[in-house]
Scaffold this motif. Structure first.
Motif, PDB file in Angstrom:
ATOM      1  N   LEU A 206       0.840  -1.196   0.000  1.00 41.74           N
ATOM      2  CA  LEU A 206       0.000   0.000   0.000  1.00 41.74           C
ATOM      3  C   LEU A 206       0.877   1.249   0.000  1.00 41.74           C
ATOM      4  O   LEU A 206       1.801   1.377   0.809  1.00 41.74           O
ATOM      5  CB  LEU A 206      -0.916   0.018   1.217  1.00 41.74           C
ATOM      6  N   VAL A 207       0.583   2.172  -0.906  1.00 43.87           N
ATOM      7  CA  VAL A 207       1.407   3.369  -1.018  1.00 43.87           C
ATOM      8  C   VAL A 207       1.335   4.206   0.254  1.00 43.87           C
ATOM      9  O   VAL A 207       2.264   4.960   0.570  1.00 43.87           O
ATOM     10  CB  VAL A 207       0.996   4.192  -2.249  1.00 43.87           C
ATOM     11  N   SER A 208       0.259   4.090   0.996  1.00 51.87           N
ATOM     12  CA  SER A 208       0.115   4.835   2.243  1.00 51.87           C
ATOM     13  C   SER A 208       1.053   4.337   3.331  1.00 51.87           C
ATOM     14  O   SER A 208       1.279   5.038   4.325  1.00 51.87           O
ATOM     15  CB  SER A 208      -1.329   4.745   2.740  1.00 51.87           C
ATOM     16  N   HIS A 209       1.603   3.139   3.168  1.00 60.25           N
ATOM     17  CA  HIS A 209       2.421   2.530   4.213  1.00 60.25           C
ATOM     18  C   HIS A 209       3.871   2.319   3.765  1.00 60.25           C
ATOM     19  O   HIS A 209       4.585   1.503   4.350  1.00 60.25           O
ATOM     20  CB  HIS A 209       1.806   1.192   4.634  1.00 60.25           C
ATOM     21  N   ARG A 210       4.298   3.042   2.750  1.00 64.77           N
ATOM     22  CA  ARG A 210       5.665   2.898   2.275  1.00 64.77           C
ATOM     23  C   ARG A 210       6.682   3.270   3.357  1.00 64.77           C
ATOM     24  O   ARG A 210       7.717   2.616   3.515  1.00 64.77           O
ATOM     25  CB  ARG A 210       5.893   3.769   1.036  1.00 64.77           C
ATOM     26  N   PRO A 232      21.318  -9.305   2.559  1.00 63.74           N
ATOM     27  CA  PRO A 232      20.509  -9.673   1.390  1.00 63.74           C
ATOM     28  C   PRO A 232      19.813  -8.457   0.777  1.00 63.74           C
ATOM     29  O   PRO A 232      19.723  -7.383   1.385  1.00 63.74           O
ATOM     30  CB  PRO A 232      19.484 -10.642   1.975  1.00 63.74           C
ATOM     31  N   VAL A 233      19.305  -8.648  -0.415  1.00 64.27           N
ATOM     32  CA  VAL A 233      18.467  -7.656  -1.067  1.00 64.27           C
ATOM     33  C   VAL A 233      17.015  -7.972  -0.720  1.00 64.27           C
ATOM     34  O   VAL A 233      16.587  -9.123  -0.793  1.00 64.27           O
ATOM     35  CB  VAL A 233      18.666  -7.685  -2.599  1.00 64.27           C
ATOM     36  N   VAL A 234      16.258  -6.955  -0.327  1.00 61.97           N
ATOM     37  CA  VAL A 234      14.834  -7.119  -0.034  1.00 61.97           C
ATOM     38  C   VAL A 234      14.048  -6.314  -1.056  1.00 61.97           C
ATOM     39  O   VAL A 234      14.127  -5.086  -1.092  1.00 61.97           O
ATOM     40  CB  VAL A 234      14.486  -6.660   1.390  1.00 61.97           C
ATOM     41  N   GLU A 235      13.311  -7.001  -1.905  1.00 62.21           N
ATOM     42  CA  GLU A 235      12.523  -6.363  -2.949  1.00 62.21           C
ATOM     43  C   GLU A 235      11.186  -5.895  -2.387  1.00 62.21           C
ATOM     44  O   GLU A 235      10.485  -6.637  -1.689  1.00 62.21           O
ATOM     45  CB  GLU A 235      12.276  -7.361  -4.082  1.00 62.21           C
ATOM     46  N   ARG A 236      10.830  -4.655  -2.663  1.00 70.11           N
ATOM     47  CA  ARG A 236       9.567  -4.120  -2.184  1.00 70.11           C
ATOM     48  C   ARG A 236       8.381  -4.824  -2.855  1.00 70.11           C
ATOM     49  O   ARG A 236       8.465  -5.244  -4.004  1.00 70.11           O
ATOM     50  CB  ARG A 236       9.475  -2.623  -2.470  1.00 70.11           C
ATOM     51  N   ALA A 237       7.278  -4.890  -2.127  1.00 67.77           N
ATOM     52  CA  ALA A 237       6.050  -5.414  -2.715  1.00 67.77           C
ATOM     53  C   ALA A 237       5.554  -4.465  -3.795  1.00 67.77           C
ATOM     54  O   ALA A 237       5.785  -3.252  -3.738  1.00 67.77           O
ATOM     55  CB  ALA A 237       4.988  -5.587  -1.630  1.00 67.77           C
ATOM     56  N   ALA A 238       4.878  -5.000  -4.790  1.00 69.85           N
ATOM     57  CA  ALA A 238       4.325  -4.166  -5.857  1.00 69.85           C
ATOM     58  C   ALA A 238       3.370  -3.146  -5.260  1.00 69.85           C
ATOM     59  O   ALA A 238       2.548  -3.483  -4.397  1.00 69.85           O
ATOM     60  CB  ALA A 238       3.593  -5.042  -6.870  1.00 69.85           C
ATOM     61  N   PRO A 239       3.452  -1.883  -5.698  1.00 69.50           N
ATOM     62  CA  PRO A 239       2.600  -0.839  -5.114  1.00 69.50           C
ATOM     63  C   PRO A 239       1.127  -1.082  -5.389  1.00 69.50           C
ATOM     64  O   PRO A 239       0.739  -1.553  -6.456  1.00 69.50           O
ATOM     65  CB  PRO A 239       3.104   0.439  -5.788  1.00 69.50           C
ATOM     66  N   ARG A 240       0.315  -0.757  -4.372  1.00 69.08           N
ATOM     67  CA  ARG A 240      -1.132  -0.879  -4.488  1.00 69.08           C
ATOM     68  C   ARG A 240      -1.778   0.410  -4.012  1.00 69.08           C
ATOM     69  O   ARG A 240      -1.283   1.055  -3.084  1.00 69.08           O
ATOM     70  CB  ARG A 240      -1.656  -2.035  -3.624  1.00 69.08           C
ATOM     71  N   PRO A 241      -2.892   0.818  -4.606  1.00 70.76           N
ATOM     72  CA  PRO A 241      -3.575   2.027  -4.133  1.00 70.76           C
ATOM     73  C   PRO A 241      -4.110   1.824  -2.722  1.00 70.76           C
ATOM     74  O   PRO A 241      -4.538   0.728  -2.351  1.00 70.76           O
ATOM     75  CB  PRO A 241      -4.705   2.225  -5.146  1.00 70.76           C
ATOM     76  N   ALA A 242      -4.084   2.892  -1.939  1.00 69.62           N
ATOM     77  CA  ALA A 242      -4.471   2.796  -0.528  1.00 69.62           C
ATOM     78  C   ALA A 242      -5.950   3.028  -0.300  1.00 69.62           C
ATOM     79  O   ALA A 242      -6.435   2.795   0.810  1.00 69.62           O
ATOM     80  CB  ALA A 242      -3.663   3.796   0.298  1.00 69.62           C
ATOM     81  N   GLY A 243      -6.679   3.490  -1.307  1.00 69.68           N
ATOM     82  CA  GLY A 243      -8.076   3.802  -1.078  1.00 69.68           C
ATOM     83  C   GLY A 243      -8.213   4.921  -0.066  1.00 69.68           C
ATOM     84  O   GLY A 243      -7.562   5.965  -0.186  1.00 69.68           O
ATOM     85  N   GLN A 244      -9.014   4.729   0.945  1.00 74.06           N
ATOM     86  CA  GLN A 244      -9.208   5.748   1.973  1.00 74.06           C
ATOM     87  C   GLN A 244      -8.241   5.612   3.141  1.00 74.06           C
ATOM     88  O   GLN A 244      -8.301   6.401   4.082  1.00 74.06           O
ATOM     89  CB  GLN A 244     -10.650   5.677   2.497  1.00 74.06           C
TER      90      GLN A 244
END
Length: 267
Positions: A206-210, A232-244
């Motif tokens: 969620l983009v709100s919790h980056r 190690p390398v930690v890959e971020r999760a694919a971005p998702r819209p946060a809604g409200q």
């Protein structure tokens, strides 16, 4: 077929953990037997304490109860205990004569706790820290604000757990039975345990919790460098819209601990 034990009939209709009702699995079949076993442990501990009391040694004996993992009841996945959810990694731990400790601690803390209680010096190089400074509302300034979770065999995963947050990564394609760690992980889960204690709402991506995920990722990498000696390398999760949903960091404190959640006002 073996006859049903009366104790099992008695506990069948008792409460279940909140996520049991939300997930498939065998909890409804096994919870009664599990609670019956807990009762038997309680009875056995009672007999042990009676024996210590009769010997006059109860006041100078520390008893500890723990386990190697929590009880997951296969509510979320096929390998119930090798997962980072609370019902698996929140291991029971109780010691006599202590007091409630509200911050996260690890099983690696048990050995130094018992040594200090017995008046024995903790050997150099021990990774855990005694829990005695935390009892009675005390503080341990040198203790980390999080604990590390290491998952192996069924999967190669890592997690950090703070008082509020759970951040989980997984090594895709790793040979979990033969590889103790990995050079590459991917974010898989993020939970706000205050708002979502049963971990039913995965906030990863969620983009709100980056900012929250970024702080916890840094915390995890510090743990791995210190405990496992790896980077190690930690890959971020694919971005998702946060809604409200939104996360607003408070002015002070760690950015992943001091976060306020709310809904945008209706337009």
């Amino acid at each position: 077929m073996a006859a049903e034990h009366p104790e099992q009939r008695r506990v069948t209709r008792l409460w279940g953990v909140g996520d049991f009702a939300q997930r498939p699995g065998g909890a409804h079949r096994h919870l009664a037997g599990y609670l019956g076993q807990v009762k038997r442990v309680d009875e056995g501990v009672g007999r042990l304490r009676d024996a210590l009391r009769s010997l006059g040694t109860e006041d100078r004996t520390v008893l500890a109860w723990t386990a190697d993992h929590g009880s997951h009841f296969r509510t979320r996945n096929s390998e119930y205990k090798r997962w980072a959810h609370e019902s698996s990694v929140r291991v029971p731990l109780a010691l006599t004569g202590g007091g409630l400790v509200r911050r996260p601690v690890g099983t690696v803390d048990l050995m130094p706790t018992l040594l200090e209680a017995a008046g024995i010096a903790v050997p150099a190089g021990v990774q855990g820290r005694s829990l005695l400074p935390l009892t009675g509302g005390g503080h341990d300034p040198g203790r980390a604000e999080s604990v590390l979770v290491q998952i192996s065999e069924d999967r190669v995963g890592r997690a950090v757990r703070t008082s509020r947050w759970k951040y989980v990564v997984d090594a895709p394609g790793a040979d979990a039975w033969n590889e103790p760690d990995a050079e590459h992980y991917a974010e898989t889960e993020l939970y706000d345990l205050t708002a979502d204690p049963y971990e039913l709402d995965n906030l990863a991506g969620l983009v709100s919790h980056r900012a929250v995920a970024g702080g916890l990722r840094a915390e995890l990498l510090e743990w791995l460098a210190r405990i496992e000696g790896v980077e190690p390398v930690v890959e971020r999760a694919a971005p998702r819209p946060a809604g409200q949903r939104r996360a607003e960091p408070f002015p002070a404190g760690a950015p992943w601990e001091g976060v306020r959640f709310g809904h945008r006002p209706a337009l």
